[in-house]
Design a protein around this motif. Sequence first.
Motif, PDB file in Angstrom:
ATOM      1  N   ASN A  75       3.348   5.319  38.590  1.00 17.68           N
ATOM      2  CA  ASN A  75       2.048   4.771  38.270  1.00 17.68           C
ATOM      3  C   ASN A  75       1.630   5.280  37.097  1.00 17.68           C
ATOM      4  N   ALA A  76       1.448   6.713  37.097  1.00 22.52           N
ATOM      5  CA  ALA A  76       1.126   7.589  36.164  1.00 22.52           C
ATOM      6  C   ALA A  76       1.846   7.129  34.939  1.00 22.52           C
ATOM      7  N   GLY A  77       2.991   6.865  34.807  1.00 25.29           N
ATOM      8  CA  GLY A  77       3.943   6.638  33.682  1.00 25.29           C
ATOM      9  C   GLY A  77       3.846   5.237  33.131  1.00 25.29           C
ATOM     10  N   MET A  78       3.358   4.310  33.793  1.00 27.32           N
ATOM     11  CA  MET A  78       3.209   2.966  33.368  1.00 27.32           C
ATOM     12  C   MET A  78       2.123   2.761  32.198  1.00 27.32           C
ATOM     13  N   PRO A  79       0.971   3.150  32.404  1.00 30.04           N
ATOM     14  CA  PRO A  79       0.217   2.979  31.375  1.00 30.04           C
ATOM     15  C   PRO A  79       0.560   3.560  29.945  1.00 30.04           C
ATOM     16  N   LEU A  80       1.397   4.440  29.717  1.00 33.46           N
ATOM     17  CA  LEU A  80       2.015   5.150  28.555  1.00 33.46           C
ATOM     18  C   LEU A  80       2.922   4.045  28.041  1.00 33.46           C
ATOM     19  N   ALA A  81       3.759   3.353  28.636  1.00 27.33           N
ATOM     20  CA  ALA A  81       4.994   2.674  28.412  1.00 27.33           C
ATOM     21  C   ALA A  81       4.099   1.477  27.208  1.00 27.33           C
ATOM     22  N   THR A  82       4.995   1.082  26.269  1.00 25.11           N
ATOM     23  CA  THR A  82       5.027   0.223  25.204  1.00 25.11           C
ATOM     24  C   THR A  82       6.071  -0.761  25.067  1.00 25.11           C
ATOM     25  N   GLY A  83       7.081  -0.479  25.724  1.00 26.99           N
ATOM     26  CA  GLY A  83       8.355  -1.230  25.450  1.00 26.99           C
ATOM     27  C   GLY A  83       8.155  -2.601  26.313  1.00 26.99           C
ATOM     28  N   ASP A  84       8.900  -3.519  25.850  1.00 33.82           N
ATOM     29  CA  ASP A  84       9.188  -4.987  26.360  1.00 33.82           C
ATOM     30  C   ASP A  84       9.459  -4.916  28.004  1.00 33.82           C
ATOM     31  N   TYR A  85      10.144  -3.913  28.034  1.00 29.06           N
ATOM     32  CA  TYR A  85      10.926  -3.921  29.709  1.00 29.06           C
ATOM     33  C   TYR A  85      10.609  -2.378  30.352  1.00 29.06           C
TER      34      TYR A  85
END
Length: 738
Positions: A75-85
């Motif tokens: 969960n902590a990593g998801m807000p940092l994600a910018t990729g399509d997938y």
Amino acid sequence: MPRFSVIVPVHKVQAYLHACLDSVLGQSYRDIEVIAVDDRSPDGCGAILDGYAARDERVRVLHLPENVGLGRARNAGMPLATGDYLLFLDSDDTLTPGALRALADRLDETGDPDVLVFDYARTYWWGGTRRNALARVLAENGDGTFTAAERPEILDLLMVVWNKIYRRDFVEREGFSFPPGYYEDTPWTFPVLLSAERVATLDRICLYYRQRRRGSILSTTSRKHFDVHEQYARVFRFVDARPALAHWRPFLHAKMGEHCLDILSKPDRLPPSDKAEFFRRTADMFRTYRPDGAQVPAELRVLEGGYAGYVLRRRAERTGRELVRRARQAHTTAAARAAAVRSSPRRPLDPELAVYSAFSHRGVLGDPAAIHRAARDIAPHIRGVWVLADEERAAGLPPDTEYVLLDSPGYRRVTGRATYFVNNVNWSGALVKRPGSVHIHTHRGTPLKFMGADLLGKPGARQGFDVPQMLRRADRWDHSLVANRHSELVWERAYPCHFASLRSGSPRNDVLALAGPDSGREVRARLGVPEGDTVVLYAPTRRDYRRDGLVERIDLVRFAADLGEGRTLVVRLHPSLADGPARGLGLAELHRRGVLVDATDEPEAQDVLLAADVLVTDYSSIMFDYANLDRPIVVYADDWDAFRASRGAYLDITAEAPGHVARSYRELAWLFDSGTWRDEEADRLRSAFRERYCEFDDGRAAERVVRALMLGEPVPAHSPDPARLPAQAAGRGRLAPS
């Protein structure tokens, strides 16, 4: 914006972390970002992550102030994600080579679905590899996209987060997140798949799921396994909040019962004192969430009773399994005794009965098949019976082929009476050779790598081989077929037994020695090769320095592309790799997409050879067969030293090659780009190779075996080399336009 955001939660995996990150960052597909979440790991993981981030700008590290567990680290990593997938990779697992490129291509092909499910293989600490047992589900659902309601079998796959990739805006729109505790994948995966409007599959192994010697966290003994109840409660709350998903309740109810009983049945999951409580909680949930009117499967009805009844049932199941084991053992012993009685010398041998087998009873194949065909023409009075492993092998047999199943009463009858035994693999140790019987061993090709007794000096190559037992079985041979003097010397050294060598040639190669201009046309059409294309056949062998035998030496996508227009790449794996993970590491998917042709399942190797205009191989004995066609051969020997050190070799194939030798992929690509693969030097090398190793292959090998060993006639003389006969030479050497 990158195509993929790879989120890697990290905790106490310093021994495996380098391999994990290298498998991602070393991919040929580079449009990615890696978000590594240091879940307050007490070892050196944090420093390792910082080192990778300093060297590769695609890596971003998030250090958490406290340990929050696997789900909340994701969960902590998801807000940092910018990729399509989003791709969630556990930090002790690894991506397979080419995985991200295959995933990206499949996404493009299916129009960016909400979820893409891919295959995986378990890799064990002792070196073994085992593919997902339900891989067929991915292959069967490979066309287009679908919903879980349209293809509910997709929910039979392992309900984990890491065998799927997720469109990020779909995840954000639905608000999916991971809960704390054990079994955190359950309330993520079920809601995701039930909500997705477009699901696609990729029948390719993209991930190696590491099986540690001490197991995963879920194999530890702990009360934390009680978390599974709340995780399923979350799933039911999700479904209850969405009336359109209400029809899934019976399915989820059964899945919950199966999952909880599976946990309870494991001896190492729960403390013994907690098992009764776990059962009671499971039974309570099972009653609470049971849909009105739902039928309870028979195997789950135990949850409608008490814990004492469950214990009695488990004991009865264990007792039943033990009784079945003992019954099978007794049956095997009785069968062995009966076979010994039936093979008594008091039953005379039948001089007109021959028994055939090939490749451990896989079918009517190879040298034995060629001898059987010749015997039906030359000695029709000799009845031929094939031994098959099971009824599935009988499908597609040639007309009027008589067969028996291994270890059946019919098998015992024919092997107790037959005079002639023809095989390219040793017969079972239980088969007793009777005086007067004639055992003909055909072998499976000209030997390049060490065999038989020579393996005693190569311990790394003896995995699965009991050399003394192998030699005891070879003691039954009366005749050993050879295609050249090299083979004759090797077999007599490798199998120091009492047999006579017959300079017959290889019966399976008769079709190659007599090939004409159109011999491969039918096979090329069956394989789907475009008219006029040059067929480049790649046929690698297994490696003994890897337990599973698989070493990917060539990027097949790149090779197929570099060959260019007008050339079709055909791949045939070694038989020992045909049913393992190798097919799942991209080969089946590349075949489906038309990048190459997978000819591994073609029953006869000789058919594939006839279809090929040039052979690329490493150290496979198939090169000795292919040389009969007098067509170009390229040896790809980039790991020759490792191969020779681990297995041993009877000749230096790089010094006595049948064509040009490439020691790197760059050299291999250049040989084809420049046309050097079929220049005058290639012809000279092949001519010398054929003169030595195709010495007795003249198209009459099968006839020679039947006349000499079954009919007792003088051994027919060898014909002149067919390559020197103009009409045939023109056909065998013909190349399609390049």
